[in-house]
Design a protein around this motif. Structure first.
Motif, PDB file in Angstrom:
ATOM      1  N   ASP A   8       0.833  -1.253   0.052  1.00  0.00           N
ATOM      2  CA  ASP A   8      -0.022   0.034   0.088  1.00  0.00           C
ATOM      3  C   ASP A   8       0.955   1.213   0.270  1.00  0.00           C
ATOM      4  OD1 ASP A   8      -2.364  -0.942  -0.349  1.00  0.00           O
ATOM      5  OD2 ASP A   8      -2.882  -0.898   1.788  1.00  0.00           O
ATOM      6  N   GLU A   9       2.249   1.202   0.053  1.00  0.00           N
ATOM      7  CA  GLU A   9       2.847   2.134   0.121  1.00  0.00           C
ATOM      8  C   GLU A   9       2.809   3.350  -1.195  1.00  0.00           C
ATOM      9  OE1 GLU A   9       4.862  -1.190   2.379  1.00  0.00           O
ATOM     10  OE2 GLU A   9       3.823  -0.854   0.135  1.00  0.00           O
ATOM     11  N   GLY A  10       2.393   2.874  -2.063  1.00  0.00           N
ATOM     12  CA  GLY A  10       2.016   3.826  -3.144  1.00  0.00           C
ATOM     13  C   GLY A  10       1.043   4.695  -2.965  1.00  0.00           C
ATOM     14  N   LYS A  11       0.036   4.192  -2.211  1.00  0.00           N
ATOM     15  CA  LYS A  11      -1.015   5.005  -1.849  1.00  0.00           C
ATOM     16  C   LYS A  11      -0.602   6.263  -0.960  1.00  0.00           C
ATOM     17  CE  LYS A  11      -4.484   1.335  -1.701  1.00  0.00           C
ATOM     18  NZ  LYS A  11      -5.619   0.783  -0.981  1.00  0.00           N
ATOM     19  N   VAL A  12       0.274   6.223  -0.072  1.00  0.00           N
ATOM     20  CA  VAL A  12       0.815   7.240   0.608  1.00  0.00           C
ATOM     21  C   VAL A  12       1.633   8.185  -0.361  1.00  0.00           C
ATOM     22  CG1 VAL A  12       2.456   7.871   2.533  1.00  0.00           C
ATOM     23  CG2 VAL A  12       0.652   6.014   2.725  1.00  0.00           C
ATOM     24  N   MET A  13       2.374   7.755  -1.219  1.00  0.00           N
ATOM     25  CA  MET A  13       3.122   8.301  -2.257  1.00  0.00           C
ATOM     26  C   MET A  13       2.235   9.402  -2.897  1.00  0.00           C
ATOM     27  SD  MET A  13       5.885   7.051  -4.956  1.00  0.00           S
ATOM     28  CE  MET A  13       4.419   6.030  -6.057  1.00  0.00           C
ATOM     29  N   GLY A  14       0.918   8.972  -2.923  1.00  0.00           N
ATOM     30  CA  GLY A  14      -0.006   9.843  -3.769  1.00  0.00           C
ATOM     31  C   GLY A  14      -0.721  11.001  -3.028  1.00  0.00           C
ATOM     32  N   LEU A  15      -0.721  10.540  -1.645  1.00  0.00           N
ATOM     33  CA  LEU A  15      -1.214  11.407  -0.524  1.00  0.00           C
ATOM     34  C   LEU A  15      -0.493  12.682  -0.356  1.00  0.00           C
ATOM     35  CD1 LEU A  15      -3.715  11.889   1.174  1.00  0.00           C
ATOM     36  CD2 LEU A  15      -2.677  10.372   2.834  1.00  0.00           C
ATOM     37  N   ALA A  16       0.954  12.291  -0.379  1.00  0.00           N
ATOM     38  CA  ALA A  16       1.928  13.224   0.194  1.00  0.00           C
ATOM     39  C   ALA A  16       1.743  14.625  -0.399  1.00  0.00           C
ATOM     40  CB  ALA A  16       3.316  12.786  -0.049  1.00  0.00           C
ATOM     41  N   PRO A  17       1.470  14.785  -1.462  1.00  0.00           N
ATOM     42  CA  PRO A  17       1.444  16.279  -1.965  1.00  0.00           C
ATOM     43  C   PRO A  17       0.335  17.198  -1.490  1.00  0.00           C
ATOM     44  CG  PRO A  17       1.806  14.894  -3.842  1.00  0.00           C
ATOM     45  CD  PRO A  17       1.374  14.006  -2.446  1.00  0.00           C
ATOM     46  N   LEU A  18      -0.671  16.414  -0.769  1.00  0.00           N
ATOM     47  CA  LEU A  18      -1.413  17.403  -0.100  1.00  0.00           C
ATOM     48  C   LEU A  18      -1.288  17.778   1.418  1.00  0.00           C
ATOM     49  CD1 LEU A  18      -4.477  14.919  -1.303  1.00  0.00           C
ATOM     50  CD2 LEU A  18      -4.295  17.273  -1.813  1.00  0.00           C
ATOM     51  N   GLY A  19      -0.214  17.415   1.702  1.00  0.00           N
ATOM     52  CA  GLY A  19       0.365  17.575   3.295  1.00  0.00           C
ATOM     53  C   GLY A  19       1.279  18.823   3.148  1.00  0.00           C
ATOM     54  N   THR A  20       1.806  18.937   4.590  1.00  0.00           N
ATOM     55  CA  THR A  20       2.489  20.211   4.902  1.00  0.00           C
ATOM     56  C   THR A  20       3.790  19.470   5.613  1.00  0.00           C
ATOM     57  OG1 THR A  20       1.665  20.656   6.937  1.00  0.00           O
ATOM     58  CG2 THR A  20       0.672  21.840   5.123  1.00  0.00           C
ATOM     59  N   ASP A  21       4.723  20.355   5.946  1.00  0.00           N
ATOM     60  CA  ASP A  21       6.160  19.986   6.365  1.00  0.00           C
ATOM     61  C   ASP A  21       6.020  19.974   8.092  1.00  0.00           C
ATOM     62  OD1 ASP A  21       8.350  18.494   6.231  1.00  0.00           O
ATOM     63  OD2 ASP A  21       9.504  20.497   5.909  1.00  0.00           O
ATOM     64  N   ARG A  22       4.819  20.077   8.604  1.00  0.00           N
ATOM     65  CA  ARG A  22       4.770  20.278  10.237  1.00  0.00           C
ATOM     66  C   ARG A  22       5.441  19.269  11.008  1.00  0.00           C
ATOM     67  NH1 ARG A  22      -0.409  18.878  13.147  1.00  0.00           N
ATOM     68  NH2 ARG A  22      -1.633  17.528  11.778  1.00  0.00           N
ATOM     69  N   PHE A  23       5.696  18.261  10.621  1.00  0.00           N
ATOM     70  CA  PHE A  23       6.265  16.917  11.178  1.00  0.00           C
ATOM     71  C   PHE A  23       7.864  16.978  11.004  1.00  0.00           C
ATOM     72  CE2 PHE A  23       1.750  15.486  11.321  1.00  0.00           C
ATOM     73  CZ  PHE A  23       1.603  15.833  12.478  1.00  0.00           C
ATOM     74  N   ARG A  24       8.338  17.961  10.384  1.00  0.00           N
ATOM     75  CA  ARG A  24       9.710  18.066   9.956  1.00  0.00           C
ATOM     76  C   ARG A  24      10.631  17.438  11.189  1.00  0.00           C
ATOM     77  NH1 ARG A  24      13.326  17.075   5.871  1.00  0.00           N
ATOM     78  NH2 ARG A  24      15.016  18.465   5.872  1.00  0.00           N
ATOM     79  N   SER A  25      10.733  18.316  12.290  1.00  0.00           N
ATOM     80  CA  SER A  25      11.699  17.793  13.316  1.00  0.00           C
ATOM     81  C   SER A  25      11.655  16.622  13.775  1.00  0.00           C
ATOM     82  CB  SER A  25      11.497  19.077  14.488  1.00  0.00           C
ATOM     83  OG  SER A  25       9.979  18.604  14.939  1.00  0.00           O
TER      84      SER A  25
END
Length: 561
Positions: free
Chosen positions: A183-200
């Motif tokens: 299912d990893e490909g689903k997360v790859m497709g979801l990623a552009p909708l997010g932000t970098d707030r968990f960077r640290s």
């Protein structure tokens, strides 16, 4: 996978035949299919190569067990389950129903990551290249870097369990609610909708230090040599919990699979993809320092991350890539066989695998008989008539099932077992999801483009024949390709040349002549199942869904209102 005199003859995944997605049990049906395709019998087999060697990296395994005594029972279970593969003659006799006296082959086990590397290098046609394989783990290794030259693959660097880029990505996928293997490909497709707030948090979770990956163990449950996976008696891959309580405390509760996608989940997807890419390029750049080649060959499950692959030329010194179309563990069969044939016995030549159409082909009488038996009305068309009729239907906005030639090797439908649509028809993505695919709303569909037009439409012109690169779509084409342009203006493209797939290429050309668009929307021919393999499965999918047209061999079927 079948290799004869060093050349690839036939390959098919067990799931295409038994219809169990991501099947990980004994591949009895595919073994028989390989032999049947070449007209061989079991007694004709000289060597069986296995992409796994339980004796590899024993020092590292024992050292890990000494530090984690609670994992001893788990590792013993794995060793016990793998004993079955130490005597393949017995397993083949049982599962394939053959007399053991007919089995005269020699068994050769190839270390997991050597098999991965061989699957890419010996299929690339390159005389020399840098090699890298990255995955969750295999034979206790999570990444291998190699010098590849002629018929020799020389490992120069390994990263061992538990330091795993693949397991890092899988843990977050599981946390977001995607718990099924693959299912990893689903997360790859979801990623552009997010932000970098968990960077640290992600910077703390995984680091790269002098050629080594360093996972912060407090975020993970120790997963042992099997990377948190078990296989049921039915051949299904099951993921055990991989995240620790600290991860829950930091990010909140784990999303249940059927729960709505929240902004938090999008931000986690963004964070894991972004950090994955950083470590991915750290690894590739370290490889280049070890062996400064212009060409790199790649395999392992992480090499299926097409978003990262699309940035290799911008983020590393490599100028050419050859990525195994079945980069995950499905490709181990090809790699182990090629490693033995080319590397051990010196068979075959260094020419590239020209396409991934390695499976079964069905003749006209078989297809026609199946259409008749299932009561489907059809017309038989000559080649040019078929192309024109299909292009005309796609132009009108029809959803077309396209079943031609030999089935594809690997997880992607590459134009022989595909559903094809107009890439810019208003609302096509929603139409396709409502009628057949029923995928999550955020997942993109893929464009297939004529090879010579790629540079006109995408911001990179390096070809992607196996749908393993994501590139930006040029601004002037984004509205015209609305059904295949993702939210970040990218597309996971397939490039097609006429040499590679003449009928598929000519269909896109026929569509271009009608619309001036040298692109089609291509998605796998299935409905929440493995990609269709046999004519009967294609016809079943056509009949039970709201597909408009089926072009199966030379036969053209249109549903009437």
């Amino acid at each position: 996978m079948l290799i004869v005199d060093g050349e690839v003859v036939f390959g098919i995944a067990e799931e295409r035949l038994n219809r169990k997605k991501y099947y990980a049990g004994f591949p009895a049906l595919s073994i028989r299919a390989c032999l049947d395709a070449a007209g061989l019998r079991f007694k004709d087999i000289d060597v069986v190569a296995v992409g796994r060697d339980s004796n590899a990296n024993l020092t590292q395994k024992l050292g890990y067990v000494a530090k984690h005594p609670l994992l001893v029972s788990n590792l013993l279970k794995i060793r016990s389950s793998r004993k079955r593969l130490s005597n393949l003659s017995e397993e083949i006799a049982i599962h394939c129903g053959v007399d053991a006296s007919e089995l005269r082959f020699r068994q050769i086990n190839v270390e997991h990551h050597l098999a991965h590397t061989a699957s890419a290098f010996f299929a690339s046609g390159y005389e020399q290249a840098a090699g890298i394989t990255i995955d969750g783990s295999g034979d206790f290794v999570t990444c291998m870097m190699s010098v590849c030259e002629g018929r020799v693959i020389t490992p120069v660097h390994r990263i061992y369990v538990p330091e795993s880029l693949g397991s890092f990505y899988s843990m977050i996928c599981q946390f977001i609610g995607y718990r099924k293997y693959g299912d990893e490909g689903k997360v790859m497709g979801l990623a552009p909708l997010g932000t970098d707030r968990f960077r640290s948090a992600f910077l703390d979770m995984i680091r790269f230090d002098q050629g080594q990956i360093r996972l912060s163990k407090e975020y993970f449950v120790p997963f042992g040599n099997d990377q948190g996976l078990t296989i049921t008696d039915e051949g299904e891959m099951i993921q055990r919990r991989q995240h620790s309580q600290k991860t829950v405390s930091l990010f909140g509760p784990v999303r249940e699979p059927d729960a709505p996608i929240s902004q938090r989940d999008m931000d986690l997807a963004f964070g894991v993809q972004h950090r994955f890419e950083e470590i991915y390029f750290d690894l590739l750049n370290h490889l280049h320092r070890l062996t400064p080649q212009e060409k790199v060959v790649m395999a392992g499950g992480c090499a299926l991350n097409s978003v990262a692959n699309g940035k290799i030329f911008d983020r590393t010194p490599f100028k050419e890539t050859w990525i195994q179309p079945a980069a995950g563990d499905e490709g181990l069969a090809l790699g182990a066989a090629l490693y033995v044939a080319r590397g051990t016995f010196g068979e075959g030549t260094a020419r590239p695998l020209s396409n991934a159409y390695l499976g079964n082909q069905y003749d006209e009488p078989t297809i026609e008989a199946t259409l008749k038996s299932q009561g489907v009305r059809y017309r038989r068309l000559e080649r040019e008539e078929l192309l024109e009729a299909t292009a005309a239907e796609i132009q009108k906005g029809a959803v077309v099932g396209w079943f031609q030639g030999r089935s594809e090797w690997g997880p992607r439908a590459l134009g022989n077992r595909s559903i094809l649509c107009h890439p810019g028809f208003p609302g096509m993505k929603d139409i396709l999801n409502a009628r057949i695919k029923r995928r999550e709303w955020f997942r993109p569909f893929a464009p297939v483009v004529l090879a010579e037009r790629q540079g006109d439409i995408f911001e990179h012109d390096y070809p992607s024949p196996y749908m393993l690169h994501v590139y930006k779509i040029r601004p002037e084409w984004r509205d015209r390709l609305s059904a295949v342009t993702h939210v970040d203006n990218t597309g996971r493209l397939q490039t097609v040349s006429r040499d590679q797939s003449p009928l598929y290429y000519d269909l896109i050309r026929a569509f271009e002549k009608r619309t001036t668009i040298p692109v089609l929307l291509n998605t796998s021919f299935n409905e929440n199942e493995p990609i269709v393999e046999r004519p009967s499965e294609a016809i079943d999918c056509f009949l039970r869904t709201k597909m408009d047209v089926l072009a199966i061999g030379p036969f053209f079927c249109v549903k009437t209102a």
